[in-house]
Design a protein around this motif. Structure first.
Motif, short mmCIF file in Angstrom:
data_model
loop_
_atom_site.label_atom_id
_atom_site.label_comp_id
_atom_site.label_asym_id
_atom_site.label_seq_id
_atom_site.Cartn_x
_atom_site.Cartn_y
_atom_site.Cartn_z
N PRO A 1 0.80 -1.23 0.00
CA PRO A 1 0.00 0.00 0.00
C PRO A 1 0.83 1.28 0.00
O PRO A 1 1.95 1.31 0.51
CB PRO A 1 -0.80 -0.11 1.30
CG PRO A 1 0.08 -0.91 2.21
CD PRO A 1 0.77 -1.90 1.31
N TYR A 2 0.26 2.30 -0.58
CA TYR A 2 0.88 3.63 -0.55
C TYR A 2 -0.22 4.65 -0.83
O TYR A 2 -1.35 4.29 -1.17
CB TYR A 2 2.01 3.74 -1.59
CG TYR A 2 1.54 3.69 -3.02
CD1 TYR A 2 1.32 4.84 -3.75
CD2 TYR A 2 1.32 2.46 -3.63
CE1 TYR A 2 0.89 4.79 -5.06
CE2 TYR A 2 0.89 2.39 -4.95
CZ TYR A 2 0.68 3.55 -5.67
OH TYR A 2 0.24 3.50 -6.96
N GLY A 3 0.10 5.92 -0.66
CA GLY A 3 -0.86 6.97 -0.94
C GLY A 3 -1.36 7.66 0.31
O GLY A 3 -1.05 7.25 1.44
N PRO A 4 -2.16 8.72 0.16
CA PRO A 4 -2.63 9.53 1.28
C PRO A 4 -3.38 8.75 2.36
O PRO A 4 -3.19 8.99 3.55
CB PRO A 4 -3.54 10.56 0.60
CG PRO A 4 -3.06 10.64 -0.80
CD PRO A 4 -2.61 9.26 -1.15
N LYS A 5 -4.25 7.82 1.96
CA LYS A 5 -5.04 7.08 2.95
C LYS A 5 -4.13 6.17 3.79
O LYS A 5 -4.30 6.07 5.01
CB LYS A 5 -6.13 6.27 2.26
CG LYS A 5 -7.23 7.12 1.64
CD LYS A 5 -8.30 6.25 1.01
CE LYS A 5 -9.41 7.10 0.41
NZ LYS A 5 -10.47 6.28 -0.22
N HIS A 6 -3.21 5.53 3.13
CA HIS A 6 -2.24 4.69 3.86
C HIS A 6 -1.43 5.56 4.83
O HIS A 6 -1.20 5.18 5.98
CB HIS A 6 -1.31 3.99 2.87
CG HIS A 6 -0.21 3.22 3.53
ND1 HIS A 6 -0.42 2.06 4.24
CD2 HIS A 6 1.14 3.47 3.60
CE1 HIS A 6 0.74 1.62 4.71
NE2 HIS A 6 1.69 2.46 4.35
N ASP A 7 -1.03 6.72 4.36
CA ASP A 7 -0.23 7.63 5.20
C ASP A 7 -1.02 8.07 6.44
O ASP A 7 -0.47 8.12 7.55
CB ASP A 7 0.19 8.87 4.41
CG ASP A 7 1.16 8.53 3.29
OD1 ASP A 7 1.75 7.44 3.33
OD2 ASP A 7 1.32 9.36 2.37
N GLU A 8 -2.31 8.36 6.27
CA GLU A 8 -3.14 8.79 7.40
C GLU A 8 -3.31 7.65 8.40
O GLU A 8 -3.29 7.86 9.62
CB GLU A 8 -4.51 9.26 6.91
CG GLU A 8 -4.48 10.59 6.17
CD GLU A 8 -4.04 11.75 7.04
OE1 GLU A 8 -4.66 11.99 8.10
OE2 GLU A 8 -3.06 12.43 6.66
#
Length: 249
Positions: free
Chosen positions: A50-57
């Motif tokens: 996974p990667y991206g804004p949702k993963h980061d949050e």
């Protein structure tokens, strides 16, 4: 160029997966065994890397509650190729549609079915929304925002629910007593905000909370120094402790 971009994305995805601090990776063999050890577990079902804004949050939220002993933050990576790792878990919890990934579910001991985190849009998938979701659905676990303290949050929640003027004054007196006992600069600063907020609500009514939040949010949209931004964010966190969670969601 395209080939280089693809390799970069793959490497970034792997790095993100490895560096997901505060979370554990579960699979078909460890899922039930690990979840049985915790009062609550927040699980993100997602692609394998996974990667991206949702993963980061999700990772930011995990880092913010890393000191909670009775709650686990976990990830399940689902593959629809090769050996199709964890496909059985995807089917078991009805998260087979990759277009909807990531899907976050809260598992609570003693409850048969997990509770799904609902985000109306990408902007709603935030640390604050995840925190509110957990607080709403599992009141036995305290998750405080930065600058908040459990003993003050309990009083502020009581204060928000209480409609009797005299009982509110009694709660204010209790908070003032805790302010006197507050230790360290940060707790004293937060205690002052809790107490002064109660005083303003008694003076101006419940509408003060929403009006103050609106005022601060307008200020934050302007040119504000980093120090001031941190201070105002702390104030917003404490103001939120006076708002009933189900009214916010």
């Amino acid at each position: 160029m395209y080939k280089f971009f693809s390799i970069s994305v793959i490497l970034y995805s792997i790095f993100q997966c490895i560096s997901a601090k505060g979370t554990v990776t579960l699979d078909s063999l460890t899922f039930d065994k690990i979840l049985s050890k915790f009062q609550a577990t927040l699980v993100k079902f997602d692609v394998a890397y996974p990667y991206g804004p949702k993963h980061d949050e999700f990772v930011k939220f995990a880092e913010s509650i890393h000191n909670l002993d009775n709650m686990l933050m976990a990830e399940v990576g689902i593959k629809d190729y090769g050996e199709k790792d964890n496909e059985d878990l995807a089917k078991r919890f009805n998260v087979v549609d990759k277009e909807k990934y990531p899907v976050v579910k809260l598992f609570i001991q003693g409850k048969k079915d997990p509770i799904t985190f609902e985000a109306e849009n990408d902007e709603d998938f935030t640390v604050d929304k995840l925190r509110s979701f957990v607080k709403l659905n599992n009141e036995d676990i305290y998750i405080g925002a930065p600058g908040c303290y459990e003993h003050f949050d309990k009083i502020s929640r009581e204060f928000a629910l209480e409609k009797n003027a005299q009982k509110r004054k009694d709660l204010l007196l209790k908070a003032e007593g805790l302010w006197d006992k507050a230790e360290g600069f940060q707790e004293q600063k937060s205690a002052e905000i809790y107490v002064k907020t109660m005083r303003k609500v008694i003076e101006k009514g419940d509408k003060f909370i929403s009006a103050e939040k609106e005022r601060i949010n307008k200020i934050l949209k302007g040119d504000v120094s980093k120090e001031k931004k941190q201070d105002f964010t702390l104030r917003l966190n404490i103001l939120d402790s006076f708002v009933l969670v189900h009214d916010e969601l």
